[in-house]
Motif scaffolding. Structure first.
Motif, PDB file in Angstrom:
ATOM      1  N   THR A 107       0.834  -1.200   0.000  1.00 42.15           N
ATOM      2  CA  THR A 107       0.000   0.000   0.000  1.00 42.15           C
ATOM      3  C   THR A 107       0.871   1.252   0.000  1.00 42.15           C
ATOM      4  O   THR A 107       2.064   1.199   0.312  1.00 42.15           O
ATOM      5  N   THR A 109       0.400   5.491   1.282  1.00 40.34           N
ATOM      6  CA  THR A 109      -0.439   6.420   2.029  1.00 40.34           C
ATOM      7  C   THR A 109      -0.031   7.848   1.702  1.00 40.34           C
ATOM      8  O   THR A 109       1.161   8.183   1.747  1.00 40.34           O
ATOM      9  N   ALA A 128      -5.933  11.491   5.104  1.00 42.37           N
ATOM     10  CA  ALA A 128      -5.038  10.427   4.635  1.00 42.37           C
ATOM     11  C   ALA A 128      -5.785   9.554   3.641  1.00 42.37           C
ATOM     12  O   ALA A 128      -6.943   9.181   3.879  1.00 42.37           O
ATOM     13  N   THR A 129      -5.126   9.221   2.544  1.00 43.52           N
ATOM     14  CA  THR A 129      -5.694   8.338   1.526  1.00 43.52           C
ATOM     15  C   THR A 129      -4.770   7.137   1.354  1.00 43.52           C
ATOM     16  O   THR A 129      -3.584   7.307   1.066  1.00 43.52           O
ATOM     17  N   VAL A 130      -5.321   5.926   1.557  1.00 44.07           N
ATOM     18  CA  VAL A 130      -4.539   4.689   1.463  1.00 44.07           C
ATOM     19  C   VAL A 130      -5.014   3.918   0.237  1.00 44.07           C
ATOM     20  O   VAL A 130      -6.211   3.728   0.035  1.00 44.07           O
ATOM     21  N   VAL A 143      -5.979   4.630  10.487  1.00 40.73           N
ATOM     22  CA  VAL A 143      -4.771   5.427  10.263  1.00 40.73           C
ATOM     23  C   VAL A 143      -4.494   6.215  11.542  1.00 40.73           C
ATOM     24  O   VAL A 143      -5.400   6.816  12.125  1.00 40.73           O
ATOM     25  N   LEU A 157     -10.676   4.249   7.975  1.00 42.52           N
ATOM     26  CA  LEU A 157     -10.807   4.366   6.531  1.00 42.52           C
ATOM     27  C   LEU A 157     -12.254   4.149   6.102  1.00 42.52           C
ATOM     28  O   LEU A 157     -12.922   3.215   6.576  1.00 42.52           O
ATOM     29  N   TYR A 181      -0.631   3.998   8.338  1.00 39.14           N
ATOM     30  CA  TYR A 181      -1.668   2.983   8.132  1.00 39.14           C
ATOM     31  C   TYR A 181      -1.189   1.665   8.717  1.00 39.14           C
ATOM     32  O   TYR A 181      -0.080   1.210   8.431  1.00 39.14           O
ATOM     33  N   SER A 190       1.606   1.155   5.753  1.00 39.52           N
ATOM     34  CA  SER A 190       2.487   2.107   5.086  1.00 39.52           C
ATOM     35  C   SER A 190       2.406   3.447   5.795  1.00 39.52           C
ATOM     36  O   SER A 190       1.437   3.730   6.514  1.00 39.52           O
ATOM     37  N   THR A 191       3.437   4.256   5.608  1.00 40.77           N
ATOM     38  CA  THR A 191       3.512   5.581   6.236  1.00 40.77           C
ATOM     39  C   THR A 191       3.638   6.645   5.158  1.00 40.77           C
ATOM     40  O   THR A 191       4.419   6.501   4.213  1.00 40.77           O
ATOM     41  N   SER A 192       2.902   7.724   5.308  1.00 42.05           N
ATOM     42  CA  SER A 192       2.910   8.796   4.318  1.00 42.05           C
ATOM     43  C   SER A 192       4.173   9.637   4.429  1.00 42.05           C
ATOM     44  O   SER A 192       4.834   9.649   5.477  1.00 42.05           O
TER      45      SER A 192
END
Length: 272
Positions: A107, A109, A128-130, A143, A157, A181, A190-192
């Motif tokens: 994924t 983010t 945040a969008t995953v 998240v 989410l 996330y 995953s991390t943005s």
């Protein structure tokens, strides 16, 4: 003379469209059933087996080929075989096993902030969008929004893979915020990339004049002694002074001078 006619022996070969896939991704299995030299092309169906579990069946075409496409394989390795069930002329056969490994989907983010420079006490919304990368399934779960190593809060989410958090508690200064996330049964976390939000002071422009009243007595025909008033910048931003003038009744009877600069710093004073 005794002549014994038996079913022709066949061989079945199996191929998979991919050896490793993300969970939820389609895999196509292709089985080819071959008769002995000079034999007739096999007909009928092929059963695709995941160990002892039936994945489905496919009907042989005119070339002796059957296919099955599935996206239901669970996480982990799968040993798949193709079992041909025979027809009136050809005996059945089973292919060698083909291994397909299904892994959690990767994924990515992304994070956005509603404001980059909010005033202290103002509300800021983080979004945040995953998404699967690659893949099209929508991740689920939560998240966590992090301000450095401090958790600001969590968001769940929605059906589009979006989570939000609104907060008005960010202190004065620079904040480096990320969205983390945590993953779910089908997707890895995953991390943005970080988003920087700088919280600034609310600019307050205010001033006071002390005393508020000056009284001149017994000065008809004469010039009075000077009286002073103090101007104080009580705000938190510089006070711009473009001029000081006298207004009201008979302003020409009075004279004014001052020591005020063009810009008076917060909490500073000048004399008029």
């Amino acid at each position: 003379v005794t002549v014994t006619v038996s079913l022709a022996q066949t061989s079945t070969a199996l191929m998979a469209s991919a050896a490793s896939v993300n969970v939820g991704t389609s895999v196509t299995f292709t089985a080819t059933v071959t008769p002995p030299s000079g034999g007739t092309t096999p007909t009928g169906s092929v059963t695709f087996m995941d160990g002892g579990k039936t994945l489905g069946t496919g009907t042989l075409n005119a070339s002796g080929v059957a296919t099955l496409t599935t996206a239901t394989l669970g996480i982990g390795p799968h040993s798949v075989t193709a079992v041909y069930g025979s027809d009136s002329n050809n005996a059945g056969s089973t292919s060698a096993a083909v291994t397909v490994t299904v892994a959690l989907a990767q994924t990515s983010t992304a994070l956005m902030a509603s404001a980059a420079n909010p005033a202290v006490g103002a509300s800021v919304t983080f979004t945040a969008t995953v998404a699967q990368n690659p893949g099209t399934a929508v991740p689920t779960g939560t998240v966590t929004f992090m301000d450095g190593s401090t958790a600001l809060g969590t968001g769940t989410l929605n059906g589009s893979g979006v989570a939000t958090l609104s907060t008005a508690t960010l202190a004065l200064g620079v904040h480096t915020v990320t969205a983390v996330y945590g993953g779910d049964a089908n997707n890895v976390g995953s991390t943005s990339p970080a988003v920087t939000v700088t919280v600034t002071v609310v600019q307050v422009l205010s001033a006071t004049l002390t005393p508020g009243t000056l009284t001149f007595t017994g000065v008809v025909g004469t010039t009075s002694a000077a009286q002073t008033a103090t101007l104080t910048n009580t705000g938190n931003t510089a006070l711009s002074i473009t001029g000081i003038t006298l207004t009201g009744t008979n302003p020409s009877d009075f004279a004014e001078s001052n020591e005020c600069p063009a810009s008076l710093a917060p909490q500073q004073t000048c004399t008029i």
